[in-house]
Write an enzyme that holds these catalytic residues in place. Sequence first.
Site, PDB file in Angstrom:
ATOM      1  N   HIS A 122       3.938  -3.355  -2.271  1.00  0.00           N
ATOM      2  CA  HIS A 122       3.558  -4.704  -1.843  1.00  0.00           C
ATOM      3  C   HIS A 122       2.390  -4.677  -0.866  1.00  0.00           C
ATOM      4  O   HIS A 122       1.772  -5.705  -0.623  1.00  0.00           O
ATOM      5  CB  HIS A 122       4.765  -5.491  -1.311  1.00  0.00           C
ATOM      6  CG  HIS A 122       5.227  -5.138   0.061  1.00  0.00           C
ATOM      7  ND1 HIS A 122       6.270  -4.273   0.302  1.00  0.00           N
ATOM      8  CD2 HIS A 122       4.811  -5.543   1.277  1.00  0.00           C
ATOM      9  CE1 HIS A 122       6.468  -4.166   1.600  1.00  0.00           C
ATOM     10  NE2 HIS A 122       5.591  -4.925   2.221  1.00  0.00           N
ATOM     11  N   ASP A 128       9.182   0.550  -4.160  1.00  0.00           N
ATOM     12  CA  ASP A 128       8.086  -0.169  -3.504  1.00  0.00           C
ATOM     13  C   ASP A 128       7.060   0.802  -2.910  1.00  0.00           C
ATOM     14  O   ASP A 128       6.943   0.943  -1.700  1.00  0.00           O
ATOM     15  CB  ASP A 128       8.676  -1.077  -2.407  1.00  0.00           C
ATOM     16  CG  ASP A 128       7.682  -2.124  -1.932  1.00  0.00           C
ATOM     17  OD1 ASP A 128       6.477  -1.974  -2.210  1.00  0.00           O
ATOM     18  OD2 ASP A 128       8.108  -3.086  -1.261  1.00  0.00           O
ATOM     19  N   SER A 185       5.789  -1.845   7.066  1.00  0.00           N
ATOM     20  CA  SER A 185       5.806  -1.591   5.639  1.00  0.00           C
ATOM     21  C   SER A 185       4.886  -0.442   5.320  1.00  0.00           C
ATOM     22  O   SER A 185       3.742  -0.413   5.764  1.00  0.00           O
ATOM     23  CB  SER A 185       5.339  -2.821   4.871  1.00  0.00           C
ATOM     24  OG  SER A 185       6.427  -3.632   4.610  1.00  0.00           O
TER      25      SER A 185
HETATM   26  N1  ARG Z   1      10.382  -8.012   2.796  1.00  0.00           N
HETATM   27  C1  ARG Z   1       9.412  -6.968   2.703  1.00  0.00           C
HETATM   28  C2  ARG Z   1       8.263  -7.224   3.700  1.00  0.00           C
HETATM   29  O1  ARG Z   1       8.368  -8.027   4.563  1.00  0.00           O
HETATM   30  C3  ARG Z   1       8.944  -6.789   1.309  1.00  0.00           C
HETATM   31  C4  ARG Z   1       8.091  -7.876   0.775  1.00  0.00           C
HETATM   32  C5  ARG Z   1       7.578  -7.701  -0.603  1.00  0.00           C
HETATM   33  N2  ARG Z   1       8.541  -8.044  -1.626  1.00  0.00           N
HETATM   34  C6  ARG Z   1       8.757  -9.294  -2.121  1.00  0.00           C
HETATM   35  N3  ARG Z   1       9.668  -9.459  -3.020  1.00  0.00           N
HETATM   36  N4  ARG Z   1       8.078 -10.349  -1.740  1.00  0.00           N
HETATM   37  O2  ARG Z   1       7.105  -7.049   3.495  1.00  0.00           O
HETATM   38  N1  GLU Z   2       8.242  -5.593   4.365  1.00  0.00           N
HETATM   39  C1  GLU Z   2       7.824  -5.623   5.732  1.00  0.00           C
HETATM   40  C2  GLU Z   2       6.331  -5.374   5.919  1.00  0.00           C
HETATM   41  O1  GLU Z   2       5.545  -5.795   5.124  1.00  0.00           O
HETATM   42  C3  GLU Z   2       8.659  -4.682   6.483  1.00  0.00           C
HETATM   43  C4  GLU Z   2       9.966  -5.304   6.589  1.00  0.00           C
HETATM   44  C5  GLU Z   2      10.217  -5.781   7.983  1.00  0.00           C
HETATM   45  O2  GLU Z   2       9.807  -6.854   8.378  1.00  0.00           O
HETATM   46  O3  GLU Z   2      10.856  -4.969   8.645  1.00  0.00           O
HETATM   47  O4  GLU Z   2       5.888  -4.863   6.907  1.00  0.00           O
END
Ligand code: ARG
Ligand code: GLU
Length: 728
Positions: free
Chosen positions: A88, A224, A663
């Site tokens: 991502h 990911d 991330s």
């Molecule tokens: N929650 C994770 C972050 O904050 C992954 C985001 C990407 N995945 C998604 N399904 N949108 O970045």
């Molecule tokens: N998916 C998050 C990012 O893009 C990390 C997840 C979080 O917030 O800990 O940094």
Amino acid sequence: MTEFFLRSLLFCVLCVKLTVAFADEGMWVPMFLSKYNEADMQSKGLKLSAEDIYSVNHASLKDAVVQFGGGCTGELISAQGLLLTNHHCGRSRVQSHSTLENNYLENGYWAMKRSEELSNPGLTVTFLVRMEDVTSEVLNNLTSEMTEAERYLIIEKASKALEKKMVEGTHYEAKVKEFFGGNEYYIFITETFKDVRLVGAPPYSIGNFGGDTDNWIWPRHTGDFSLFRIYADSLNRPAEYSPDNVPYKPKKHFEISMRELKEGDFTMVFGFPGRTQEYLTSFAVKQLVEEEDPLKISIREKRLAVMEKAMDSDPQVKLNLTSKYAGISNYYKKYMGESRGLKKVNAVQKKQELEKRFGEWVNADENRKVKYANLLPELENTYNEFAPYNQGMVLYNEAFTTLDFVTYVNSFAKLSELLKSGVKREVLKVEVEKQVKYARSFLKNYNRSVDLESAKNQIKDIIKYMPEILTGKQNKKLNKDSNKYITSLFSTSLLDSLESIAALYELIERRTHYLYPDTIKLENGFGANDLAFQFVSTVTQNFKENIYPNYVKLDIKLDSLNRIYTQALREMQTDKLFYPDANSTLRLSYGKVEGYAPNDSVTYIPFSNLDELIAKENPNDKEFVVPAKLKELYQKKDYGEYAVNGTVPVCFIASNHTTGGNSGSPVLNAQGQLIGTNFDRNWEGTAADVMYDPTQARNISVDIRYTLFIIDKFAGAKYLLDEMKIVK
Ligand code: ARG
Ligand code: GLU
């Protein structure tokens, strides 16, 4: 036994308890690891010294970690500049190389040789060269009588001078950043590389498996990850993209561990967490949970519904909007988890208890009374005053500027101003050409119907909370038939000219044709009769005049009060080791591989595997499609050396304190070897941005063995593994 001895024994029992309770909370500053954390980390299993992790004298782990593209983290995994980050994090780059015919986003991309690695204009990675505490230099000339504005100017000046001095004669950059809400200042010397190429990415159905349904959720089965390579000039220095550039040779890259991973194993995460707010008052937390998060959630919910409908009915729209949709939905869900988590830990109540203790501590001492007696009441009042402006800011950012037509129409403002004030013909020509160029690229991707449907929802939201942001005339039309009014914004000259760029030239020509003098001036600027233009400028102007200045004024006041409060808390809790809030600078968190219980009847183990992934498969649900090749590997049990107990590990959780920006961060074992790539947290655990609960906060990582399995067995890109140092 003496009473003293007894008391110190008791104290020690308490202090052990204290450190256990806060075992995994904290995003620690690398240069202070040896001072504050080394002993604790080693007692928990770390086999390295603080100096192995962060050193200014020799290569250390920090030299293998980069800030990736501004908002993510990445890690070096080969001596030839190979870099691992999340899918991502690289997603928009993969998207930009994709077409419907060659859909790398959907099908994955693997460069099978160096020449196939794809360049990404604008993508940078930044290394930390070193950091220093410059608090005394920065705060040197301050006095307690100064206003915030004076304080700010002095800090700015001192910072700029240091930033200049520290990198003179080098290609490095320097930035001073505030810590503990402005009680301390550290400088960061960095090196930024600008030629970063895409090496590989799995198909979307692996890189985003589970999609938004599983996002922020454990158990998880997402691969990911994506791979890039840093290129440098022949002297191993940063350079703009050039075919002559060569793979960067890092000072350090991570060894990769394929060894067994067990619950309880020591782990650490080294990366660039973006923002946390651990030292807020109950007033702020209440505002966040009761007002700010719910408003953002409701705006985003509607926005997503509009996009999803359009994406489902047209594959090209789907390709264009995928990355954007994922971004919006990501924080939509985060805000929900955060509110829930904060309610679950009774965050407001806990903060109130702390504030009660604070009040008692202040009252117990005359000096403190003088300094702090008014602090909390003032914070409370200021937050109350702040509430409507904060709401206005949320609406402006979430519901107004997110509309594409607003950005587009706003881009004409400069032209309009130029015309109003009078402009030379040659200058005007240059500006018009710029505008036309921008308009062309805007048009290429503009989805008018999605934008219009979103506008219908969002403009209504804005007006619901802030009717005064429009003129009386506009409001009247809107109230009469809001959908009709909003639709009419989209069908007037400026937006009509979307269809033909030539119309823009024509419009300017038509209006200036008869004015022969060198300087062209139009009384009302450009777009004076344009509904959309009028609408956008009225809202923008009202916002700039009535909301923004008050927001900023109160925000500055809150910053200053919070700075004092943070300092006072540190004075009060002398037995507690404080860590500064995340601020996009390099931090180390440590914890262990650890499951958790979201409620009394459920307990999660910290590992997930390929069998569970296959069990989640649903070919009719776009989020749970399993690519044929992966299924084939599963059916043949063709796991090679990546098999563990007859399956392949996919993800794991651990109790490392992380946030957005982490991330792509390397997740390391006690030897500092790479065991995974951080990519998410569990839902309730997101409350840790405001209040960390050791029983709930878990970071989610792709197991490095799954990453290797996908590269090797799925993609057939084993040659990439030959670059890595894999310990078995
Ligand atoms: N929650 C994770 C972050 O904050 C992954 C985001 C990407 N995945 C998604 N399904 N949108 O970045
Ligand atoms: N998916 C998050 C990012 O893009 C990390 C997840 C979080 O917030 O800990 O940094």
